[in-house]
Design a protein around this motif. Structure first.
Motif, PDB file in Angstrom:
ATOM      1  N   ASP A 136       0.957  -0.996  -0.043  1.00 20.77           N
ATOM      2  CA  ASP A 136      -0.110   0.067   0.039  1.00 20.77           C
ATOM      3  C   ASP A 136       0.966   1.277   0.123  1.00 20.77           C
ATOM      4  N   VAL A 137       1.792   1.177   0.782  1.00 24.07           N
ATOM      5  CA  VAL A 137       2.878   2.603   0.967  1.00 24.07           C
ATOM      6  C   VAL A 137       3.266   2.803  -0.438  1.00 24.07           C
ATOM      7  N   ALA A 138       4.011   1.646  -0.956  1.00 25.85           N
ATOM      8  CA  ALA A 138       4.544   1.764  -2.408  1.00 25.85           C
ATOM      9  C   ALA A 138       3.531   2.381  -3.346  1.00 25.85           C
ATOM     10  N   LYS A 139       2.571   1.735  -3.289  1.00 29.70           N
ATOM     11  CA  LYS A 139       1.556   2.046  -4.479  1.00 29.70           C
ATOM     12  C   LYS A 139       1.239   3.571  -4.350  1.00 29.70           C
ATOM     13  N   ILE A 140       1.144   3.692  -3.218  1.00 36.84           N
ATOM     14  CA  ILE A 140       0.720   5.538  -3.123  1.00 36.84           C
ATOM     15  C   ILE A 140       1.908   6.328  -3.254  1.00 36.84           C
ATOM     16  N   ALA A 141       2.960   5.908  -2.906  1.00 33.88           N
ATOM     17  CA  ALA A 141       4.333   6.674  -3.313  1.00 33.88           C
ATOM     18  C   ALA A 141       4.462   6.714  -4.835  1.00 33.88           C
ATOM     19  N   ASP A 143       2.381   6.435  -7.246  1.00 30.36           N
ATOM     20  CA  ASP A 143       1.193   7.178  -7.782  1.00 30.36           C
ATOM     21  C   ASP A 143       1.587   8.802  -7.702  1.00 30.36           C
ATOM     22  N   ARG A 144       1.969   9.124  -6.273  1.00 32.54           N
ATOM     23  CA  ARG A 144       2.420  10.438  -6.259  1.00 32.54           C
ATOM     24  C   ARG A 144       3.665  11.150  -6.879  1.00 32.54           C
ATOM     25  N   ALA A 145       4.381   9.804  -7.067  1.00 31.49           N
ATOM     26  CA  ALA A 145       5.858  10.211  -7.960  1.00 31.49           C
ATOM     27  C   ALA A 145       5.297  10.651  -9.380  1.00 31.49           C
ATOM     28  N   ALA A 146       4.337   9.617  -9.747  1.00 26.51           N
ATOM     29  CA  ALA A 146       4.055   9.948 -11.240  1.00 26.51           C
ATOM     30  C   ALA A 146       3.234  11.390 -11.369  1.00 26.51           C
ATOM     31  N   SER A 167       8.519  14.286  -6.983  1.00 24.38           N
ATOM     32  CA  SER A 167       8.606  13.005  -7.502  1.00 24.38           C
ATOM     33  C   SER A 167       9.674  11.810  -7.145  1.00 24.38           C
ATOM     34  N   MET A 168      11.099  12.483  -7.203  1.00 20.12           N
ATOM     35  CA  MET A 168      12.009  11.917  -6.730  1.00 20.12           C
ATOM     36  C   MET A 168      11.996  11.168  -5.345  1.00 20.12           C
ATOM     37  N   TRP A 169      11.819  12.263  -4.424  1.00 15.03           N
ATOM     38  CA  TRP A 169      11.308  12.011  -2.851  1.00 15.03           C
ATOM     39  C   TRP A 169      10.352  11.083  -2.931  1.00 15.03           C
ATOM     40  N   PHE A 170       9.436  10.793  -3.591  1.00 11.93           N
ATOM     41  CA  PHE A 170       8.263   9.902  -3.683  1.00 11.93           C
ATOM     42  C   PHE A 170       8.725   8.450  -3.977  1.00 11.93           C
ATOM     43  N   ALA A 171       9.595   8.542  -5.159  1.00 13.96           N
ATOM     44  CA  ALA A 171       9.944   7.397  -6.009  1.00 13.96           C
ATOM     45  C   ALA A 171      11.319   6.642  -4.971  1.00 13.96           C
ATOM     46  N   ASP A 345      -2.443   6.535   4.373  1.00 15.52           N
ATOM     47  CA  ASP A 345      -3.239   7.791   4.282  1.00 15.52           C
ATOM     48  C   ASP A 345      -2.462   8.903   4.493  1.00 15.52           C
ATOM     49  N   LEU A 346      -1.457   8.934   5.229  1.00 18.00           N
ATOM     50  CA  LEU A 346      -0.555  10.298   5.550  1.00 18.00           C
ATOM     51  C   LEU A 346       0.101  10.393   4.250  1.00 18.00           C
ATOM     52  N   LEU A 347       0.696   9.591   3.494  1.00 20.89           N
ATOM     53  CA  LEU A 347       1.359  10.114   2.336  1.00 20.89           C
ATOM     54  C   LEU A 347       0.492  10.333   1.114  1.00 20.89           C
ATOM     55  N   ALA A 348      -0.759   9.911   1.107  1.00 14.65           N
ATOM     56  CA  ALA A 348      -1.832  10.149   0.202  1.00 14.65           C
ATOM     57  C   ALA A 348      -2.276  11.552   0.366  1.00 14.65           C
ATOM     58  N   ARG A 349      -2.442  12.169   1.613  1.00 19.09           N
ATOM     59  CA  ARG A 349      -3.124  13.307   1.879  1.00 19.09           C
ATOM     60  C   ARG A 349      -2.131  14.760   2.179  1.00 19.09           C
ATOM     61  N   MET A 350      -0.757  14.302   2.665  1.00 18.76           N
ATOM     62  CA  MET A 350       0.133  15.587   2.829  1.00 18.76           C
ATOM     63  C   MET A 350       0.172  16.403   1.701  1.00 18.76           C
ATOM     64  N   GLN A 351       0.135  17.405   1.877  1.00 18.21           N
ATOM     65  CA  GLN A 351       0.416  18.488   0.739  1.00 18.21           C
ATOM     66  C   GLN A 351       1.712  19.336   0.726  1.00 18.21           C
ATOM     67  N   TRP A 352       2.418  19.286  -0.365  1.00 18.43           N
ATOM     68  CA  TRP A 352       3.446  20.298  -0.669  1.00 18.43           C
ATOM     69  C   TRP A 352       3.114  21.846  -0.763  1.00 18.43           C
ATOM     70  N   ASN A 353       4.157  22.571  -0.189  1.00 12.88           N
ATOM     71  CA  ASN A 353       3.898  23.861  -0.246  1.00 12.88           C
ATOM     72  C   ASN A 353       5.054  24.409  -1.336  1.00 12.88           C
ATOM     73  N   GLU A 354       4.607  24.746  -2.746  1.00 14.67           N
ATOM     74  CA  GLU A 354       5.525  24.912  -3.820  1.00 14.67           C
ATOM     75  C   GLU A 354       6.068  26.226  -3.655  1.00 14.67           C
ATOM     76  N   THR A 355       5.600  27.301  -3.118  1.00 13.80           N
ATOM     77  CA  THR A 355       6.247  28.539  -2.823  1.00 13.80           C
ATOM     78  C   THR A 355       7.395  28.377  -2.232  1.00 13.80           C
ATOM     79  N   ALA A 356       7.186  27.689  -1.106  1.00 14.78           N
ATOM     80  CA  ALA A 356       8.431  27.625  -0.013  1.00 14.78           C
ATOM     81  C   ALA A 356       9.332  26.678  -0.555  1.00 14.78           C
TER      82      ALA A 356
END
Length: 431
Positions: A136-141, A143-146, A167-171, A345-356
């Motif tokens: 589950d963790v690998a799948k979500i990571a 998906d978010r890397a893609a 994407s590199m972080w998630f991969a 669930d944490l990985l699926a819902r965490m949000q990046w702050n692009e500006t920062a």
């Protein structure tokens, strides 16, 4: 405490000694009780196959074992301190209900192989959960890397180093948990051997149908040697904790990243509100307590591993020291799996702050790009390195994070993440 299975006529027991001997066994055996009943049912069928119990006795005992399992699941049978352990509780219940017929079930087995088979069945179930969570963790990571990558500072030594991406972080963590998936699967396969029928470690003078009990209990093979059945105790628990610990080491590093990235000093990540808590005194605070406890969880598994390992300075044959391995194992898996269950669930819902994240990418972080470009044009790398270092503050002139990432074409890097390859490997492990 009920009558002891091993009590000899004319001997006296001391209640203080008995409390010490029993320890936490009854409480811990609640974890293993249904597996112990399942193994008792398989042993019963094996005894029937070789004529030790009649068909009528087999039927009576099987009904009572099924009823006991149902009562335990529904809270109508409580495994408590009136029993020495779960094994004794099963025999006491059957004897109370069926008299001498209940006393026949223990023929050809020992509490030694009972605890071994129940523990292996329990660990197979826990490792299957670990395997599924890592998937589950690998799948979500993956998906978010893609998804659309965002520029992210890459750090070494906690210092800004090069331009990276979300994407590199998630991969990176996706591949880590693919490895953890494989380790969980391989460890489960290694543990998947049936010790039932090895008795106290030397076999018995009965032609026990061990192949049948292996099939009924879903084991892949026999643990053949009775001596090794006892020698393996502790060894297979350590292997299971190692598989769990492998995943938790990656969780610890991931949690460390999130602990840093959620600080005001970084500001790269916002966590779902449910994964934070407030301060009891500071009204302005939201604390990443879940992430911090995820980071701490490996300590429980490491402690469990150390406790069991320290018990194993033993000669061959069963030694009562091994009783203490049970609590460590249960505690380590309880905390470890609880932490991992929250991660998808944490990985699926965490949000990046692009500006920062963009603001944190400074010009010198393009210096490696500059040096390698010059080396590709024929400048000796050490000379190119020296030139880039001297002009580090100007390295970002005319450059963007997107261009830097697009030029990173080495396999696995930002422009060639090889996500299809990782997805294929994960699919093969999930099959």
């Amino acid at each position: 405490m009920s009558d002891l299975l091993w009590q000899k006529a004319g001997t006296r027991t001391d209640e203080r000694v008995m409390r010490f001997l029993a320890g936490d066994d009854v409480r811990l055996d609640r974890e293993f009780f249904l597996y112990d009943i399942a193994a008792s049912e398989a042993h019963l069928e094996g005894l029937a196959h070789i004529g030790i119990v009649s068909e009528d006795e087999r039927h009576e005992l099987m009904v009572e074992l099924e009823n006991l399992a149902w009562d335990f699941r529904n809270g109508q049978f409580v495994l408590d301190e009136k029993y020495e352990d779960g094994h004794s509780a099963i025999e006491a219940h059957l004897t109370e209900r069926l008299g001498d017929t209940g006393r026949r079930l223990h023929t050809g087995r020992s509490r030694n192989d009972q605890v071994l088979v129940a523990t292996r069945l329990w660990l197979k179930a826990k490792l299957a959960v670990l395997h599924a969570l890592c998937i589950d963790v690998a799948k979500i990571a993956l998906d978010r890397a893609a998804a659309s990558p965002l520029p992210l500072p890459g750090y070494t030594h906690l210092q800004r180093a090069v331009v990276s991406s979300t994407s590199m972080w998630f991969a990176g963590f996706a591949e880590a948990f693919i490895d953890n998936t494989q380790r969980a699967r391989d460890t489960l396969a290694w543990i998947d051997a049936n010790p039932l029928g090895t008795a106290a470690g030397y076999g018995v003078n009965l032609p026990l149908d061990r192949e049948h009990t292996s099939e009924v209990l879903g084991f892949a093979r026999l643990q053949v040697s009775p001596v090794y059945a006892q020698l393996s105790r502790g060894k297979f628990e350590l292997a299971a904790l190692d598989a769990l610990g492998s995943a938790l080491l990656d969780l610890r590093r991931l949690a460390w990243d999130l602990s840093l990235f959620t600080t005001a000093e970084y500001g790269f990540v916002a966590l779902p509100a449910e994964y934070t808590t407030g301060s009891s005194i500071m009204p302005n605070k939201r604390n990443p307590d879940v992430v911090e406890l995820m980071r701490a969880t490996y300590a429980s598994v490491a402690a469990a591993r150390t406790e069991i390992e320290q018990l194993l300075s033993l000669p061959s044959g069963y030694q009562r020291d091994l009783q203490f391995s049970k609590g460590a194992l249960v505690h380590g898996f309880a905390r470890g799996l609880a932490a991992l269950e929250l991660l998808p669930d944490l990985l699926a819902r965490m949000q990046w702050n692009e500006t920062a994240m963009r603001a944190a990418i400074e010009p010198s972080m393009y210096s490696t790009d500059v040096a390698i470009e010059q080396a590709a044009e024929g400048v000796p790398f050490r000379e190119a390195y020296r030139r880039a270092a001297a002009a580090a503050d100007e390295a970002g002139q005319g450059r963007t994070p997107e261009a830097s990432l697009a030029a990173r074409v080495s396999p696995g890097a930002a422009a060639d993440l090889r996500l299809a390859e990782l997805n294929a490997r994960l699919a093969s492990l999930a099959a």
